[in-house]
Design a protein around this motif. Structure first.
Motif, PDB file in Angstrom:
ATOM      1  N   VAL A   1      -9.387  -3.395   3.850  1.00 38.56           N
ATOM      2  CA  VAL A   1      -9.183  -3.297   5.023  1.00 38.56           C
ATOM      3  C   VAL A   1      -8.123  -2.401   5.160  1.00 38.56           C
ATOM      4  CG1 VAL A   1      -8.894  -4.612   7.293  1.00 38.56           C
ATOM      5  CG2 VAL A   1     -10.445  -5.538   5.638  1.00 38.56           C
TER       6      VAL A   1
ATOM      7  N   ILE B   1     -17.551   0.017  -1.378  1.00 40.22           N
ATOM      8  CA  ILE B   1     -17.347   1.080  -0.378  1.00 40.22           C
ATOM      9  C   ILE B   1     -16.016   1.535  -0.442  1.00 40.22           C
ATOM     10  CG2 ILE B   1     -19.662   0.575   0.766  1.00 40.22           C
ATOM     11  CD1 ILE B   1     -17.682  -0.218   3.215  1.00 40.22           C
TER      12      ILE B   1
ATOM     13  N   LEU C   1     -17.398  -4.575   0.257  1.00 44.15           N
ATOM     14  CA  LEU C   1     -16.085  -4.077   0.825  1.00 44.15           C
ATOM     15  C   LEU C   1     -15.330  -3.305  -0.216  1.00 44.15           C
ATOM     16  CD1 LEU C   1     -15.381  -4.530   3.860  1.00 44.15           C
ATOM     17  CD2 LEU C   1     -13.899  -6.171   3.448  1.00 44.15           C
TER      18      LEU C   1
ATOM     19  N   PHE D   1      -8.818   1.281   4.436  1.00 42.15           N
ATOM     20  CA  PHE D   1      -9.476   1.830   5.503  1.00 42.15           C
ATOM     21  C   PHE D   1      -8.843   2.266   6.896  1.00 42.15           C
ATOM     22  CE2 PHE D   1     -13.395   0.387   3.442  1.00 42.15           C
ATOM     23  CZ  PHE D   1     -14.300   1.899   3.332  1.00 42.15           C
ATOM     24  N   ILE D   2      -7.880   1.436   7.112  1.00 48.11           N
ATOM     25  CA  ILE D   2      -7.042   1.747   8.190  1.00 48.11           C
ATOM     26  C   ILE D   2      -5.809   2.665   8.012  1.00 48.11           C
ATOM     27  CG2 ILE D   2      -5.295   0.266   9.927  1.00 48.11           C
ATOM     28  CD1 ILE D   2      -7.347  -1.989   9.637  1.00 48.11           C
TER      29      ILE D   2
ATOM     30  N   ARG E   1      -6.732   6.404   4.590  1.00 46.70           N
ATOM     31  CA  ARG E   1      -7.428   7.426   4.732  1.00 46.70           C
ATOM     32  C   ARG E   1      -6.283   8.471   5.591  1.00 46.70           C
ATOM     33  NH1 ARG E   1     -11.895   8.252   6.999  1.00 46.70           N
ATOM     34  NH2 ARG E   1     -13.502   8.726   5.200  1.00 46.70           N
TER      35      ARG E   1
ATOM     36  N   ASP F   1     -15.437   5.613  -1.240  1.00 45.35           N
ATOM     37  CA  ASP F   1     -14.624   6.598  -0.114  1.00 45.35           C
ATOM     38  C   ASP F   1     -13.382   6.924  -0.795  1.00 45.35           C
ATOM     39  OD1 ASP F   1     -14.779   7.270   2.558  1.00 45.35           O
ATOM     40  OD2 ASP F   1     -12.753   6.411   2.828  1.00 45.35           O
TER      41      ASP F   1
END
Lengths: 257, 62
Positions: free
Chosen positions: B53, B22, B19, B56-57, B60, B26
């Motif tokens: 987490v 990545i 996790l 990603f939420i 971005r 990203d």
């Protein structure tokens, strides 16, 4: 043909933003966290708990069914949250940024646009649910005792039906709101309201889709599948179809304006 | 700690590591984030599990 093009575009987009990696991993961690903590609770208390000398504590080890249900209820809370957050921008983001007009400047039917997006996100969530619950089943089998494979597969399938409805509701809000945050907020409010209402009147509306997880719990305790779970699933599918139809109509009306 | 504990907890550690990796990949690829990039690097690395987490939420830029 056209449907497949949009569908493939969606899948590559999910893949590029690593959704196919992080969503399953997060679901797996949610699912196995609770059974693992419960199993190691005595050890954790011993090492960090500052238990006074001589105090004895008996922690009842949860039964197999209880341990498995923990995974389901954890996903029923946090998993729903992640599913909503992941799908909140599917249409609203494209409407806001103008990608939507670009797509629809080509002769794309609204039905194809909505359903392709819906199926792509459903595949991602269904895969994550199946993966996480199978991993959790594996752990529970090692730590607590055996649950039959058929039982876990049947439960996973019904749980996916429940998530189907949630994603349908998110698509509905997507179609007429531009703000992603608002989409997520209203979707969660709707799901919570459905949950509250159907748990208060659970003896009256036994077919409520939000009771699916309750029926899964019963299934783990008794080993018998309640007949009501079928009605709940039909209701879930009906709500999904209606949501998607309304979403399509809303987008059509928007195009006319 | 006997070996079974390690065997059971190792997969959890590996998943968290994936996790983090990545999320960092990203972050490297992406042009712009909400807030400064260095802040997200710190959040991803130091807030175990929740950090990636959150990135990603929220991180971005949509």
């Amino acid at each position: 043909m056209q449907w497949q093009t949009i569908f493939k575009k969606e899948l590559t987009e999910h893949w590029r933003s690593f959704k196919w990696i992080w969503v399953p991993i997060v679901f797996i961690i949610f699912a196995i966290m609770d059974p693992l903590t419960m199993y190691y609770f005595p050890i954790i208390m011993d090492t960090v708990g500052n238990v006074p000398e001589g105090a004895t504590m008996d922690f009842p080890t949860p039964s197999v069914a209880e341990a498995m249900i923990m995974s389901f209820s954890q996903l029923g809370l946090l998993g729903v949250l992640i599913a909503v957050v992941v799908s909140m921008g599917l249409v609203s983001k494209e409407v806001k940024s103008g990608v939507y007009e670009l797509v629809l400047s080509k002769p794309v039917s609204f039905t194809n646009y909505i359903t392709a997006k819906y199926v792509a996100i459903l595949m991602l969530i269904a895969f994550s649910l199946a993966a996480s619950l199978l991993v959790s089943w594996y752990y529970v089998n090692i730590l607590f005792g055996t649950i039959s494979f058929i039982q876990i597969v049947v439960s996973i399938l019904f749980f996916i039906v429940y998530f189907m409805m949630i994603l349908g509701i998110v698509m509905l809000f997507n179609s007429f709101l531009k703000s992603q945050g608002l989409v997520a907020f209203l979707s969660i409010i709707t799901v919570v309201a459905l949950n509250v209402v159907s748990s208060i009147y659970s003896h009256v509306i036994t077919w409520s889709p939000t009771l699916i997880s309750d029926y899964i719990n019963v299934y783990f305790y008794s080993g018998q599948l309640e007949t009501e779970i079928w009605f709940s699933s039909v209701a879930a599918v009906a709500i999904t179809v209606i949501s998607l139809i309304i979403a399509t109509i809303t987008l059509k009306n928007k195009a006319i304006d | 700690m006997d070996t079974t504990v390690i065997q059971l907890l190792l997969p959890l550690g590996v998943l968290q590591l994936i996790l983090i990796i990545i999320a960092l990949i990203d972050l490297r690829k992406i042009d712009e984030t909400n807030g400064p990039k260095w802040m997200w690097v710190l959040i991803i690395i130091f807030f175990n599990f929740i950090g990636p987490v959150l990135y990603f939420i929220l991180g971005r830029r949509m």
